[in-house]
Design a protein around this motif. Structure first.
Motif, PDB file in Angstrom:
ATOM      1  N   LEU A  75      38.695  36.045  37.298  1.00 54.98           N
ATOM      2  CA  LEU A  75      38.332  37.232  38.034  1.00 54.98           C
ATOM      3  C   LEU A  75      39.307  38.151  37.812  1.00 54.98           C
ATOM      4  O   LEU A  75      38.925  39.495  37.507  1.00 54.98           O
ATOM      5  CB  LEU A  75      38.380  36.968  39.648  1.00 54.98           C
ATOM      6  N   ILE A  76      40.562  38.161  37.534  1.00 53.10           N
ATOM      7  CA  ILE A  76      41.551  39.245  37.129  1.00 53.10           C
ATOM      8  C   ILE A  76      41.227  39.726  35.922  1.00 53.10           C
ATOM      9  O   ILE A  76      41.331  40.960  35.629  1.00 53.10           O
ATOM     10  CB  ILE A  76      42.979  38.511  37.287  1.00 53.10           C
ATOM     11  N   GLU A  77      40.822  38.928  34.927  1.00 52.65           N
ATOM     12  CA  GLU A  77      40.445  39.132  33.599  1.00 52.65           C
ATOM     13  C   GLU A  77      39.289  40.113  33.653  1.00 52.65           C
ATOM     14  O   GLU A  77      39.193  41.249  33.053  1.00 52.65           O
ATOM     15  CB  GLU A  77      39.949  38.007  32.729  1.00 52.65           C
ATOM     16  N   GLU A  78      38.245  39.846  34.486  1.00 51.67           N
ATOM     17  CA  GLU A  78      36.940  40.589  34.580  1.00 51.67           C
ATOM     18  C   GLU A  78      37.305  41.982  35.155  1.00 51.67           C
ATOM     19  O   GLU A  78      36.571  42.963  34.893  1.00 51.67           O
ATOM     20  CB  GLU A  78      35.814  39.856  35.329  1.00 51.67           C
ATOM     21  N   ILE A  79      38.130  41.937  36.161  1.00 52.31           N
ATOM     22  CA  ILE A  79      38.488  43.285  36.857  1.00 52.31           C
ATOM     23  C   ILE A  79      39.238  44.144  35.578  1.00 52.31           C
ATOM     24  O   ILE A  79      38.918  45.518  35.631  1.00 52.31           O
ATOM     25  CB  ILE A  79      39.339  42.930  38.017  1.00 52.31           C
ATOM     26  N   GLY A  80      39.995  43.407  34.948  1.00 51.61           N
ATOM     27  CA  GLY A  80      40.814  44.256  33.904  1.00 51.61           C
ATOM     28  C   GLY A  80      39.810  44.759  32.854  1.00 51.61           C
ATOM     29  O   GLY A  80      40.013  46.088  32.291  1.00 51.61           O
ATOM     30  N   GLU A  81      38.464  44.119  32.505  1.00 53.90           N
ATOM     31  CA  GLU A  81      37.682  44.698  31.710  1.00 53.90           C
ATOM     32  C   GLU A  81      36.645  46.080  32.254  1.00 53.90           C
ATOM     33  O   GLU A  81      36.555  46.943  31.492  1.00 53.90           O
ATOM     34  CB  GLU A  81      36.615  43.484  31.229  1.00 53.90           C
ATOM     35  N   VAL A  82      36.823  45.790  33.510  1.00 48.67           N
ATOM     36  CA  VAL A  82      36.146  46.883  34.253  1.00 48.67           C
ATOM     37  C   VAL A  82      36.892  48.112  34.215  1.00 48.67           C
ATOM     38  O   VAL A  82      36.546  49.399  33.992  1.00 48.67           O
ATOM     39  CB  VAL A  82      35.699  46.543  35.797  1.00 48.67           C
ATOM     40  N   ARG A  83      38.237  47.963  34.629  1.00 48.41           N
ATOM     41  CA  ARG A  83      39.198  48.919  34.439  1.00 48.41           C
ATOM     42  C   ARG A  83      39.364  49.674  33.110  1.00 48.41           C
ATOM     43  O   ARG A  83      39.413  50.862  32.921  1.00 48.41           O
ATOM     44  CB  ARG A  83      40.567  48.503  34.769  1.00 48.41           C
ATOM     45  N   ALA A  84      39.233  48.715  32.090  1.00 49.57           N
ATOM     46  CA  ALA A  84      39.344  49.358  30.614  1.00 49.57           C
ATOM     47  C   ALA A  84      37.904  50.271  30.385  1.00 49.57           C
ATOM     48  O   ALA A  84      38.139  51.228  29.689  1.00 49.57           O
ATOM     49  CB  ALA A  84      39.364  48.007  29.572  1.00 49.57           C
ATOM     50  N   GLU A  85      36.819  49.549  30.742  1.00 49.97           N
ATOM     51  CA  GLU A  85      35.704  50.488  30.620  1.00 49.97           C
ATOM     52  C   GLU A  85      35.748  51.799  31.215  1.00 49.97           C
ATOM     53  O   GLU A  85      35.309  52.735  30.560  1.00 49.97           O
ATOM     54  CB  GLU A  85      34.573  49.498  31.210  1.00 49.97           C
ATOM     55  N   LEU A  86      36.304  51.799  32.447  1.00 48.25           N
ATOM     56  CA  LEU A  86      36.450  53.076  33.207  1.00 48.25           C
ATOM     57  C   LEU A  86      37.297  54.044  32.530  1.00 48.25           C
ATOM     58  O   LEU A  86      37.033  55.179  32.204  1.00 48.25           O
ATOM     59  CB  LEU A  86      36.763  52.848  34.624  1.00 48.25           C
TER      60      LEU A  86
ATOM     61  N   THR B 177      27.676  48.422  34.379  1.00 50.79           N
ATOM     62  CA  THR B 177      26.759  47.398  34.938  1.00 50.79           C
ATOM     63  C   THR B 177      27.064  45.974  34.482  1.00 50.79           C
ATOM     64  O   THR B 177      27.061  45.108  35.624  1.00 50.79           O
ATOM     65  CB  THR B 177      25.387  47.991  34.784  1.00 50.79           C
ATOM     66  N   ASP B 178      27.199  45.888  33.078  1.00 49.03           N
ATOM     67  CA  ASP B 178      27.162  44.650  32.635  1.00 49.03           C
ATOM     68  C   ASP B 178      28.810  44.134  33.228  1.00 49.03           C
ATOM     69  O   ASP B 178      28.883  42.741  33.484  1.00 49.03           O
ATOM     70  CB  ASP B 178      27.416  44.773  31.083  1.00 49.03           C
ATOM     71  N   GLU B 179      29.736  44.936  33.192  1.00 50.52           N
ATOM     72  CA  GLU B 179      31.125  44.372  33.411  1.00 50.52           C
ATOM     73  C   GLU B 179      31.215  43.902  35.005  1.00 50.52           C
ATOM     74  O   GLU B 179      31.893  43.115  35.655  1.00 50.52           O
ATOM     75  CB  GLU B 179      32.204  45.358  32.898  1.00 50.52           C
ATOM     76  N   ILE B 180      30.705  44.856  35.836  1.00 48.94           N
ATOM     77  CA  ILE B 180      30.915  44.784  37.209  1.00 48.94           C
ATOM     78  C   ILE B 180      29.790  43.568  37.748  1.00 48.94           C
ATOM     79  O   ILE B 180      30.295  42.956  38.419  1.00 48.94           O
ATOM     80  CB  ILE B 180      30.349  46.174  38.001  1.00 48.94           C
ATOM     81  N   GLY B 181      28.894  43.338  36.976  1.00 49.41           N
ATOM     82  CA  GLY B 181      28.044  42.256  37.245  1.00 49.41           C
ATOM     83  C   GLY B 181      28.707  41.030  36.854  1.00 49.41           C
ATOM     84  O   GLY B 181      28.660  40.203  37.537  1.00 49.41           O
ATOM     85  N   ASP B 182      29.765  40.967  35.954  1.00 47.65           N
ATOM     86  CA  ASP B 182      30.709  39.741  35.472  1.00 47.65           C
ATOM     87  C   ASP B 182      31.623  39.636  36.679  1.00 47.65           C
ATOM     88  O   ASP B 182      31.874  38.222  36.950  1.00 47.65           O
ATOM     89  CB  ASP B 182      31.311  40.224  34.425  1.00 47.65           C
ATOM     90  N   VAL B 183      32.173  40.511  37.406  1.00 43.22           N
ATOM     91  CA  VAL B 183      32.922  40.438  38.418  1.00 43.22           C
ATOM     92  C   VAL B 183      32.285  40.019  39.731  1.00 43.22           C
ATOM     93  O   VAL B 183      32.881  39.026  40.306  1.00 43.22           O
ATOM     94  CB  VAL B 183      33.673  41.673  38.908  1.00 43.22           C
ATOM     95  N   LEU B 184      30.982  40.321  39.952  1.00 48.05           N
ATOM     96  CA  LEU B 184      30.216  39.840  41.094  1.00 48.05           C
ATOM     97  C   LEU B 184      29.923  38.332  41.001  1.00 48.05           C
ATOM     98  O   LEU B 184      29.987  37.679  41.907  1.00 48.05           O
ATOM     99  CB  LEU B 184      29.006  40.545  41.483  1.00 48.05           C
ATOM    100  N   PHE B 185      29.494  37.977  39.596  1.00 44.59           N
ATOM    101  CA  PHE B 185      29.253  36.592  39.322  1.00 44.59           C
ATOM    102  C   PHE B 185      30.399  35.526  39.341  1.00 44.59           C
ATOM    103  O   PHE B 185      30.267  34.470  40.071  1.00 44.59           O
ATOM    104  CB  PHE B 185      28.748  36.507  37.723  1.00 44.59           C
ATOM    105  N   VAL B 186      31.622  36.174  38.775  1.00 48.59           N
ATOM    106  CA  VAL B 186      32.764  35.356  38.942  1.00 48.59           C
ATOM    107  C   VAL B 186      33.117  35.100  40.668  1.00 48.59           C
ATOM    108  O   VAL B 186      33.852  34.218  41.290  1.00 48.59           O
ATOM    109  CB  VAL B 186      34.178  35.960  38.331  1.00 48.59           C
ATOM    110  N   CYS B 187      33.263  36.388  41.470  1.00 48.80           N
ATOM    111  CA  CYS B 187      33.324  36.458  42.945  1.00 48.80           C
ATOM    112  C   CYS B 187      32.391  35.172  43.614  1.00 48.80           C
ATOM    113  O   CYS B 187      32.891  34.504  44.441  1.00 48.80           O
ATOM    114  CB  CYS B 187      33.102  37.743  43.386  1.00 48.80           C
ATOM    115  N   THR B 188      31.083  35.117  43.086  1.00 54.22           N
ATOM    116  CA  THR B 188      30.256  34.088  43.775  1.00 54.22           C
ATOM    117  C   THR B 188      30.736  32.702  43.378  1.00 54.22           C
ATOM    118  O   THR B 188      30.721  31.876  44.106  1.00 54.22           O
ATOM    119  CB  THR B 188      29.117  34.275  43.016  1.00 54.22           C
ATOM    120  N   ASN B 189      31.299  32.445  42.216  1.00 60.04           N
ATOM    121  CA  ASN B 189      31.768  31.161  41.716  1.00 60.04           C
ATOM    122  C   ASN B 189      33.085  30.885  42.634  1.00 60.04           C
ATOM    123  O   ASN B 189      33.240  29.811  42.729  1.00 60.04           O
ATOM    124  CB  ASN B 189      32.181  31.279  40.109  1.00 60.04           C
TER     125      ASN B 189
END
Length: 268
Positions: A171-182, A192-204
């Motif tokens: 989750l920390i990794e995916e949030i970092g990727e969202v930050r980098a894209e922003l 959309t792709d990166e935030i989707g990854d965050v939501l998928f990991v949050c579900t997990n």
């Protein structure tokens, strides 16, 4: 006291082209689906609030949706309400061989494993050739629910994180990727792709923690609504929230949160 036959008769009367209700007569499967989904969520809300009188009422509303769909299907010659009942009775009997047969299943986990195996055999008997562990996961359910289903199916064949910690790291990794894209000015598709990854990991993460994703989000929504409404109440005497700075609104949020936590601590 009324019974299911009374409800079926009422629905038939409402759908009567000559003497029924114009709104009910006008509906079709597609137009009713949003109401069916809404009623299911209202059942969940009543359960979440432990409001059992409301639950009784909401279950009636949900039952009406089943009867409504069955009536329209009957009119079109597809199937009748009795077929719906017969189908679910047969399904429950077949999928619970540990109750109605001689299969052994002593835990809930064993029951779920058997259930999925039976569903897979049913799909194969119907001619389905998709042999994936993910076969049969409906595309019609809410996406968070579909994510959960996909994760459970993958976990059943061993594709699974060993515990909560690796999921938190991911989750920390995916949030970092969202930050980098922003920071890099990513377009909407990338975000959309990166935030989707965050939501998928949050579900997990919720799944690994044994937390119901839908219940967690309902609690968060309810908490936000309570505190925001309290903010509005605190600001009402001085013209409301509109026009206040973000810092001023944040102070009201902190006050509303403190009041709520104080009331909870005192048992009020």
């Amino acid at each position: 006291m009324s019974n299911i036959d009374d409800l079926l008769a009422i629905m038939a009367r409402l759908r009567d082209p000559e003497n029924g209700c114009p709104w009910d007569v006008k509906q079709d499967f597609e137009s009713i689906v949003p109401y069916t989904i809404e009623e299911a969520y209202e059942v969940a809300d009543a359960v979440d609030r432990k409001d059992f009188p409301a639950l009784c009422d909401e279950l009636g509303d949900l039952l009406l949706q089943v009867v409504f769909h069955a009536r329209m299907a009957d009119e079109a010659g597809h199937f009748r309400f009795a077929d719906v009942v017969a189908a679910i009775c047969e399904k429950l009997t077949v999928r619970h061989p540990h109750v109605f047969g001689d299969v052994q299943a002593d835990t809930a986990e064993e029951v779920l494993t058997n259930w999925e195996a039976i569903k897979r055999r049913e799909r194969e008997a119907d001619g389905e050739v998709d042999g994936s562990a993910l076969a049969g996961v409906s595309r019609g359910m809410p996406e968070w629910q579909r994510a959960l289903k996909l994760q459970k199916r993958a976990a059943a064949v061993g594709f699974e994180w060993p515990g909560v910690e690796p999921v938190l790291d991911k989750l920390i990794e995916e949030i970092g990727e969202v930050r980098a894209e922003l920071e890099n000015g990513a377009d909407k598709e990338r975000l959309t792709d990166e935030i989707g990854d965050v939501l998928f990991v949050c579900t997990n993460l919720a799944r690994h923690a044994g937390v119901d994703v839908s219940a967690a989000l309902r609690h968060a929504n309810a908490k936000f609504e309570r505190r925001f409404r309290r903010m509005e109440g605190l600001a009402a005497a001085e013209g409301g929230l509109s026009g206040r700075s973000l810092a001023e609104q944040e102070q009201l949020w902190v006050q509303a949160k403190a009041e709520e936590e104080g009331a909870a601590a005192s048992g009020c």
